[in-house]
Design an enzyme around this catalytic site. Structure first.
Site, PDB file in Angstrom:
ATOM      1  N   HIS A 128       0.832  -1.221   0.000  1.00  0.00           N
ATOM      2  CA  HIS A 128       0.000   0.000   0.000  1.00  0.00           C
ATOM      3  C   HIS A 128       0.865   1.270   0.000  1.00  0.00           C
ATOM      4  O   HIS A 128       0.433   2.313   0.476  1.00  0.00           O
ATOM      5  CB  HIS A 128      -0.950   0.027   1.205  1.00  0.00           C
ATOM      6  CG  HIS A 128      -1.696  -1.247   1.421  1.00  0.00           C
ATOM      7  ND1 HIS A 128      -2.943  -1.498   0.882  1.00  0.00           N
ATOM      8  CD2 HIS A 128      -1.333  -2.380   2.087  1.00  0.00           C
ATOM      9  CE1 HIS A 128      -3.342  -2.717   1.240  1.00  0.00           C
ATOM     10  NE2 HIS A 128      -2.370  -3.273   1.954  1.00  0.00           N
ATOM     11  N   SER A 152      15.151  21.588 -16.323  1.00  0.00           N
ATOM     12  CA  SER A 152      13.954  22.376 -16.586  1.00  0.00           C
ATOM     13  C   SER A 152      14.379  23.697 -17.207  1.00  0.00           C
ATOM     14  O   SER A 152      15.432  24.232 -16.862  1.00  0.00           O
ATOM     15  CB  SER A 152      13.213  22.618 -15.278  1.00  0.00           C
ATOM     16  OG  SER A 152      12.400  23.766 -15.380  1.00  0.00           O
ATOM     17  N   LYS A 188      16.313  21.956 -11.153  1.00  0.00           N
ATOM     18  CA  LYS A 188      15.682  20.679 -11.457  1.00  0.00           C
ATOM     19  C   LYS A 188      16.584  19.692 -12.193  1.00  0.00           C
ATOM     20  O   LYS A 188      17.347  20.058 -13.057  1.00  0.00           O
ATOM     21  CB  LYS A 188      14.426  20.894 -12.323  1.00  0.00           C
ATOM     22  CG  LYS A 188      13.247  21.524 -11.629  1.00  0.00           C
ATOM     23  CD  LYS A 188      12.708  20.707 -10.461  1.00  0.00           C
ATOM     24  CE  LYS A 188      12.039  19.427 -10.892  1.00  0.00           C
ATOM     25  NZ  LYS A 188      10.759  19.667 -11.560  1.00  0.00           N
ATOM     26  N   GLU A 235      10.239   8.244 -16.924  1.00  0.00           N
ATOM     27  CA  GLU A 235       8.928   8.871 -17.150  1.00  0.00           C
ATOM     28  C   GLU A 235       8.435   8.593 -18.570  1.00  0.00           C
ATOM     29  O   GLU A 235       7.267   8.290 -18.797  1.00  0.00           O
ATOM     30  CB  GLU A 235       9.014  10.389 -16.953  1.00  0.00           C
ATOM     31  CG  GLU A 235       9.148  10.821 -15.514  1.00  0.00           C
ATOM     32  CD  GLU A 235       9.344  12.327 -15.432  1.00  0.00           C
ATOM     33  OE1 GLU A 235       8.328  13.046 -15.400  1.00  0.00           O
ATOM     34  OE2 GLU A 235      10.502  12.785 -15.427  1.00  0.00           O
TER      35      GLU A 235
END
Ligand code: ARG
Length: 486
Positions: A172, A293, A299, A306
């Protein structure tokens, strides 16, 4: 993916644009219909398979006496010249010739004269295209297996290095029990190993020769289909001509296997993305696998996982495209089947790229062992070990569960892990708790205790690493790419 128009031309200076099927037609094809029905923009990538199939067909026609040896030699050497032309980029693909098959055949006739017109004897584009796609897919499966094996080997190496590294195991997405990082990596290895098995199985049904089925009913020429199968490395010959020219279930099976691999890569991606976040910081991905970024200078984004997670949707889409393509088709071949290629090519390209990126990235993963250990200490991850300890002292498991639950609540209130509570305090929950309890409350003790087949004990991880290495080295010998050029 090759887009229509990218590598095609509407005109070619040295070829009269005569349709190879023009005999019964009174007027030229409408220009838009010609472009709309053409597949050469994307099926030209089958040129190697198409030429190999034609060479095998010509050799077989000579063997059974339909072509003379001299005719066969002219055709084979003409086809080999075309192969070199195409590989050099010296071949104009013509939309008016519709597809890869008729572009090559028309150019062959242009090159070697009338003898080239004999190549298509006893053959149809229907069994020709089915043969080409099967040859293509067989090669693609073999290349995918190689990348998959490289990724699996990378996982095994990393798992061996990290067998003793403790991390929190989750259920979980809540901290559950301490596990070995190596064990986690080998879970990924297992998923991918089943994927490899599925591909071996799919390949058996892909590697069956349709050529000889002709348009739909077979042919009146005495073709030696077994000889063609042997030349092209097929394991067998199709038994029903209607089925062989029409079904694309072998491609759908491949796409289901590809969708499962992408699903696994996507789950791995999800974990890699989580682990590289500041909140987890379990691993670092080297800069070469990340991007920045354009607005936030601080970043560093895990783009590769991804993107693989995102590309999974494409491959699911490719699978659904082919399932839907087949579902309404009456026997035998229908032009619908021309639509099988783009989704298939897209899935192969996407899968190959994703596997390559993962296989390159895996050995470069830098684990942050301190962070993993600290995270495993949170969330009372050894609570089950305390319950098991009490069971060994004769407490029934349900009672032990209740006792430990209370101790956890106490620990939460005062902000202490179970291992940090003094013995006297632990004993207020059960008099059966003795000094030796601390051995089971440590992360390493908890991990080492799960020393059974399939468990997370570092011993077990090392045993599974050895088994995986043996499996990988025997598989390497089994997946050698079949040579199709005869
Ligand atoms: N380009 C076609 C395909 O990909 C080749 C077969 C065409 N056959 C036909 N009867 N029109 O399926």
């Amino acid at each position: 993916m090759i887009r229509p128009d990218e590598h095609t031309t509407d005109q070619t200076p040295d070829l009269p644009l005569v349709k190879l099927w023009g005999g019964r037609f009174d007027e030229p094809t409408d220009a838009f219909v010609e472009a709309f029905t053409a597949s050469v923009g994307f099926d030209q990538r089958l040129f190697r398979e198409d030429i190999a199939g034609s060479i095998a067909h010509a050799k077989m026609l000579a063997k059974v006496g339909v072509l003379t040896l001299d005719e066969c030699e002219k055709i084979v050497s003409g086809l080999n010249t075309l192969l070199l032309d195409i590989e050099r980029g010296d071949f104009a693909w013509v939309v008016a010739y519709e597809d890869v098959h008729m572009n090559i055949e028309a150019r062959l006739i242009d090159r070697i004269g009338d003898v080239g017109k004999k190549l298509h004897t006893g053959r149809s584009r229907n069994d020709q295209v089915a043969t080409d796609v099967r040859l293509y897919l067989r090669g693609a499966i073999d290349r995918i297996q190689q990348e998959l094996a490289r990724l699996r080997a990378g996982l095994v190496d990393l798992a061996e290095r990290e067998a003793d590294t403790v991390m929190p195991g989750f259920t979980h997405l809540q901290v559950a029990q301490p596990i070995s990082f190596g064990h986690h990596l080998l879970a990924w290895y297992e998923m991918l190993s089943r994927d490899a098995e599925r591909l071996i199985d799919v390949r058996k049904r892909v590697n069956v020769l349709p050529l000889g089925s002709a348009a739909l009913a077979g042919t009146s020429y005495p073709l030696d289909r077994a000889y063609v199968a042997e030349l092209l490395g097929f394991d067998g010959v199709s038994r029903n001509s209607l089925d062989a020219v029409s079904d694309r279930d072998f491609a759908i099976e491949f796409l289901s296997a590809a969708a499962l691999i992408m699903m696994h890569l996507s789950r791995m991606s999800e974990e890699l993305v989580l682990w590289t976040s500041a909140q987890f910081s379990f691993i670092n991905l080297p800069d070469r696998f990340c991007t920045g970024s354009s607005i936030m200078p601080q970043k560093k984004n895990p783009d590769v996982p991804e993107l693989v997670r995102g590309k999974t949707g494409r491959v699911y889409g490719d699978l659904f495209a082919l399932l839907t393509l087949m579902k309404g088709q009456p026997l035998a071949y229908n032009k619908d089947n021309q639509e099988d290629k783009e989704p298939l090519f897209d899935a192969v390209d996407t899968l190959m790229g994703s596997l390559r990126a993962f296989a390159d990235m895996m050995p470069a993963i830098e684990p942050n062992r301190e962070r993993m250990r600290a995270a495993a200490k949170q969330g009372f991850s050894t609570a089950t070990d305390l319950a098991d300890y009490l069971v060994r002292q004769g407490v029934p498991f349900r009672d032990a569960h209740e006792i430990v639950g209370k101790a956890v609540r106490h620990g939460q209130t005062i902000g202490c892990d179970l291992s940090e509570l003094p013995l006297a305090e632990l004993q207020t929950f059960s008099a059966k708790i003795k000094e030796d309890v601390f051995a089971v409350l440590t992360l390493e003790g908890s991990m080492a205790a799960r020393d059974l087949l399939g468990g997370t004990a570092p011993n077990q991880v090392r045993a599974q690493v050895a088994a995986a290495r043996a499996a990988l080295s025997s598989a390497t010998h089994a997946h050698l790419t079949t040579e199709i050029f005869c």
